[in-house]
Motif scaffolding. Structure first.
Motif, PDB file in Angstrom:
ATOM      1  N   PRO A  71       0.801  -1.235   0.000  1.00 11.75           N
ATOM      2  CA  PRO A  71       0.000   0.000   0.000  1.00 11.75           C
ATOM      3  C   PRO A  71       0.832   1.283   0.000  1.00 11.75           C
ATOM      4  O   PRO A  71       0.350   2.301   0.503  1.00 11.75           O
ATOM      5  N   ALA A  72       2.042   1.253  -0.568  1.00 11.83           N
ATOM      6  CA  ALA A  72       2.911   2.433  -0.489  1.00 11.83           C
ATOM      7  C   ALA A  72       2.244   3.663  -1.091  1.00 11.83           C
ATOM      8  O   ALA A  72       2.268   4.754  -0.499  1.00 11.83           O
ATOM      9  N   GLY A  73       1.649   3.525  -2.281  1.00 12.13           N
ATOM     10  CA  GLY A  73       1.002   4.670  -2.915  1.00 12.13           C
ATOM     11  C   GLY A  73      -0.163   5.192  -2.103  1.00 12.13           C
ATOM     12  O   GLY A  73      -0.367   6.408  -1.983  1.00 12.13           O
ATOM     13  N   VAL A  74      -0.958   4.287  -1.534  1.00 10.58           N
ATOM     14  CA  VAL A  74      -2.090   4.672  -0.690  1.00 10.58           C
ATOM     15  C   VAL A  74      -1.599   5.451   0.523  1.00 10.58           C
ATOM     16  O   VAL A  74      -2.161   6.495   0.883  1.00 10.58           O
ATOM     17  N   ASP A  75      -0.542   4.950   1.150  1.00  7.35           N
ATOM     18  CA  ASP A  75       0.003   5.606   2.342  1.00  7.35           C
ATOM     19  C   ASP A  75       0.545   6.990   2.016  1.00  7.35           C
ATOM     20  O   ASP A  75       0.341   7.950   2.776  1.00  7.35           O
ATOM     21  N   ASP A  76       1.245   7.103   0.886  1.00  6.51           N
ATOM     22  CA  ASP A  76       1.803   8.402   0.498  1.00  6.51           C
ATOM     23  C   ASP A  76       0.697   9.404   0.171  1.00  6.51           C
ATOM     24  O   ASP A  76       0.789  10.591   0.532  1.00  6.51           O
ATOM     25  N   ALA A  77      -0.333   8.937  -0.535  1.00  7.96           N
ATOM     26  CA  ALA A  77      -1.447   9.825  -0.879  1.00  7.96           C
ATOM     27  C   ALA A  77      -2.081  10.384   0.388  1.00  7.96           C
ATOM     28  O   ALA A  77      -2.361  11.590   0.476  1.00  7.96           O
ATOM     29  N   TRP A  78      -2.327   9.518   1.353  1.00  9.00           N
ATOM     30  CA  TRP A  78      -2.954   9.991   2.588  1.00  9.00           C
ATOM     31  C   TRP A  78      -2.023  10.914   3.369  1.00  9.00           C
ATOM     32  O   TRP A  78      -2.470  11.951   3.902  1.00  9.00           O
ATOM     33  N   ALA A  79      -0.734  10.567   3.467  1.00 15.44           N
ATOM     34  CA  ALA A  79       0.212  11.397   4.216  1.00 15.44           C
ATOM     35  C   ALA A  79       0.261  12.807   3.641  1.00 15.44           C
ATOM     36  O   ALA A  79       0.248  13.802   4.387  1.00 15.44           O
ATOM     37  N   ALA A  80       0.299  12.909   2.304  1.00 15.08           N
ATOM     38  CA  ALA A  80       0.344  14.223   1.662  1.00 15.08           C
ATOM     39  C   ALA A  80      -0.960  14.968   1.872  1.00 15.08           C
ATOM     40  O   ALA A  80      -0.970  16.158   2.226  1.00 15.08           O
ATOM     41  N   PHE A  81      -2.081  14.289   1.656  1.00  8.61           N
ATOM     42  CA  PHE A  81      -3.382  14.936   1.815  1.00  8.61           C
ATOM     43  C   PHE A  81      -3.596  15.417   3.242  1.00  8.61           C
ATOM     44  O   PHE A  81      -4.030  16.566   3.463  1.00  8.61           O
ATOM     45  N   ALA A  82      -3.315  14.565   4.206  1.00  9.88           N
ATOM     46  CA  ALA A  82      -3.535  14.935   5.609  1.00  9.88           C
ATOM     47  C   ALA A  82      -2.665  16.116   6.009  1.00  9.88           C
ATOM     48  O   ALA A  82      -3.107  16.993   6.770  1.00  9.88           O
ATOM     49  N   SER A  83      -1.445  16.149   5.488  1.00 13.91           N
ATOM     50  CA  SER A  83      -0.559  17.269   5.804  1.00 13.91           C
ATOM     51  C   SER A  83      -1.090  18.569   5.212  1.00 13.91           C
ATOM     52  O   SER A  83      -1.057  19.626   5.867  1.00 13.91           O
ATOM     53  N   VAL A  84      -1.581  18.514   3.982  1.00 11.51           N
ATOM     54  CA  VAL A  84      -2.171  19.708   3.375  1.00 11.51           C
ATOM     55  C   VAL A  84      -3.372  20.167   4.193  1.00 11.51           C
ATOM     56  O   VAL A  84      -3.535  21.367   4.466  1.00 11.51           O
ATOM     57  N   ALA A  85      -4.225  19.221   4.582  1.00 13.85           N
ATOM     58  CA  ALA A  85      -5.404  19.578   5.382  1.00 13.85           C
ATOM     59  C   ALA A  85      -5.005  20.219   6.701  1.00 13.85           C
ATOM     60  O   ALA A  85      -5.646  21.188   7.161  1.00 13.85           O
ATOM     61  N   ASP A  86      -3.949  19.708   7.312  1.00 10.85           N
ATOM     62  CA  ASP A  86      -3.494  20.231   8.603  1.00 10.85           C
ATOM     63  C   ASP A  86      -2.815  21.590   8.487  1.00 10.85           C
ATOM     64  O   ASP A  86      -2.732  22.330   9.478  1.00 10.85           O
ATOM     65  N   HIS A  87      -2.296  21.901   7.293  1.00  7.05           N
ATOM     66  CA  HIS A  87      -1.552  23.153   7.099  1.00  7.05           C
ATOM     67  C   HIS A  87      -2.141  23.944   5.934  1.00  7.05           C
ATOM     68  O   HIS A  87      -1.414  24.497   5.118  1.00  7.05           O
ATOM     69  N   ILE A  88      -3.478  24.008   5.882  1.00  2.00           N
ATOM     70  CA  ILE A  88      -4.148  24.614   4.736  1.00  2.00           C
ATOM     71  C   ILE A  88      -3.752  26.079   4.539  1.00  2.00           C
ATOM     72  O   ILE A  88      -3.739  26.579   3.401  1.00  2.00           O
ATOM     73  N   ASP A  89      -3.384  26.774   5.607  1.00  2.00           N
ATOM     74  CA  ASP A  89      -2.989  28.179   5.468  1.00  2.00           C
ATOM     75  C   ASP A  89      -1.725  28.341   4.638  1.00  2.00           C
ATOM     76  O   ASP A  89      -1.487  29.417   4.083  1.00  2.00           O
ATOM     77  N   ALA A  90      -0.922  27.282   4.536  1.00  2.00           N
ATOM     78  CA  ALA A  90       0.305  27.343   3.735  1.00  2.00           C
ATOM     79  C   ALA A  90       0.026  27.083   2.258  1.00  2.00           C
ATOM     80  O   ALA A  90       0.931  27.216   1.428  1.00  2.00           O
ATOM     81  N   PHE A  91      -1.230  26.759   1.935  1.00  2.00           N
ATOM     82  CA  PHE A  91      -1.589  26.452   0.544  1.00  2.00           C
ATOM     83  C   PHE A  91      -2.661  27.438   0.089  1.00  2.00           C
ATOM     84  O   PHE A  91      -2.406  28.631   0.009  1.00  2.00           O
ATOM     85  N   GLY A  92      -3.878  26.985  -0.202  1.00  2.00           N
ATOM     86  CA  GLY A  92      -4.904  27.918  -0.654  1.00  2.00           C
ATOM     87  C   GLY A  92      -5.495  28.765   0.455  1.00  2.00           C
ATOM     88  O   GLY A  92      -6.015  29.853   0.215  1.00  2.00           O
ATOM     89  N   GLY A  93      -5.458  28.224   1.674  1.00  2.00           N
ATOM     90  CA  GLY A  93      -5.919  28.989   2.818  1.00  2.00           C
ATOM     91  C   GLY A  93      -7.392  28.872   3.136  1.00  2.00           C
ATOM     92  O   GLY A  93      -7.864  29.498   4.086  1.00  2.00           O
ATOM     93  N   ASP A  94      -8.152  28.094   2.362  1.00  5.78           N
ATOM     94  CA  ASP A  94      -9.579  27.955   2.589  1.00  5.78           C
ATOM     95  C   ASP A  94      -9.896  26.500   2.914  1.00  5.78           C
ATOM     96  O   ASP A  94      -9.972  25.650   2.022  1.00  5.78           O
ATOM     97  N   ALA A  95     -10.090  26.216   4.194  1.00  8.04           N
ATOM     98  CA  ALA A  95     -10.335  24.837   4.636  1.00  8.04           C
ATOM     99  C   ALA A  95     -11.642  24.275   4.101  1.00  8.04           C
ATOM    100  O   ALA A  95     -11.826  23.055   4.064  1.00  8.04           O
TER     101      ALA A  95
END
Length: 277
Positions: free
Chosen positions: A123-147
């Motif tokens: 499940p390497a791809g599944v794990d990486d997809a979730w790790a990246a997504f969860a990090s973006v969700a946790d740090h949304i202000d560093a990206f688009g800024g709209d949760a």
């Protein structure tokens, strides 16, 4: 409807040049073939859809590329997962696609360079997809800024990872505005007419699909181990016990695609579960 003329011309060109089938080569050869088809070498940067910035970085410990268009902020944020059968494809092969998505939607797009099989099988791809997504969700202000406008998207194998990520987002209580699934693979062990109707002649062949699956699963596709793995919802999101409560979805399918019918089936399953599709 008739096959799109530009697509037909591309397929004829591949036939005339005797381009070998993906399944006849190695993963390294398949990756090189896709990069060549994407026209990466010698590409004129000035001809690319313009961005305010493009940054290579890591998100949740996973390599990624962040695209920021000239758009008002806060903006939507899209986590994008590229296609390629879990074996080929990279940030460069999908660069133009991601740029257009960012430009057309006025969204910050985080393109994820998840690990590929066979070096890193499920499940390497599944794990990486979730790790990246969860990090973006946790740090949304560093990206688009709209949760409230966080989206997960992908094509083909990447759409599989996007669908799985959307299900886990529901289960983990992470707010997700939408999921964009372009010709998703969601039931690889299923039996569908489009698999036989489009088994050859349209670039992605039945043999290629078996080749991708064998690399991703790490076992031969006709083995008992493969059948057991295919029952895992993280490989076959169509088999998820309940899809109720997952994010609204846009599902795109292609008529001459082996994956067409399972995409239609997934859209129907989402609709039956009360999801806006």
């Amino acid at each position: 409807m008739p096959l799109d003329p530009d697509t037909a011309a591309m397929l004829l060109d591949l036939q005339n040049r005797h381009v070998p089938a993906m399944s006849d080569g190695t993963p390294a050869q398949g990756r090189a073939m896709l990069r060549a088809m994407a026209g990466i070498e010698g590409r004129d940067p000035a001809a690319l859809p313009p961005m305010d910035s493009v940054e290579d970085t890591e998100v949740g410990g996973v390599p990624a590329r962040v695209y920021r268009p000239h758009a008002p902020t806060p903006a939507p944020t899209i986590v994008y997962l590229h296609g390629g059968g879990f074996v080929i494809g990279d940030l460069d092969t999908h660069d133009v696609t991601v740029r257009l998505l960012a430009l057309d939607l006025g969204a910050v797009v985080v393109s994820v360079d998840y690990r590929l099989a066979p070096e890193h099988p499920f499940p390497a791809g599944v794990d990486d997809a979730w790790a990246a997504f969860a990090s973006v969700a946790d740090h949304i202000d560093a990206f688009g800024g709209d949760a409230d406008r966080l989206v997960v998207a992908g094509d083909s194998a990447g759409a599989n990872l996007a669908a799985v990520t959307a299900i886990r987002a529901r289960d983990e209580g992470v707010a997700l505005a939408a999921q964009l699934l372009a010709y998703p693979t969601v039931d690889p062990a299923g039996s569908y007419p489009s698999r036989s109707e489009n088994a050859a002649g349209y670039f992605l062949t039945a043999a290629d699909m078996a080749w991708f699956s064998a690399h991703y699963l790490g076992v031969t596709t006709d083995s008992a181990e493969a059948r057991d793995l295919a029952a895992d919802w993280r490989i076959s999101p169509l088999l998820t016990p309940s899809l109720a409560g997952v994010a609204p979805a846009v599902v795109a399918t292609a008529e001459y695609d082996p994956l067409r019918d399972e995409g239609v089936a997934y859209a129907a399953a989402l609709t039956a579960a009360g999801v806006q599709v």
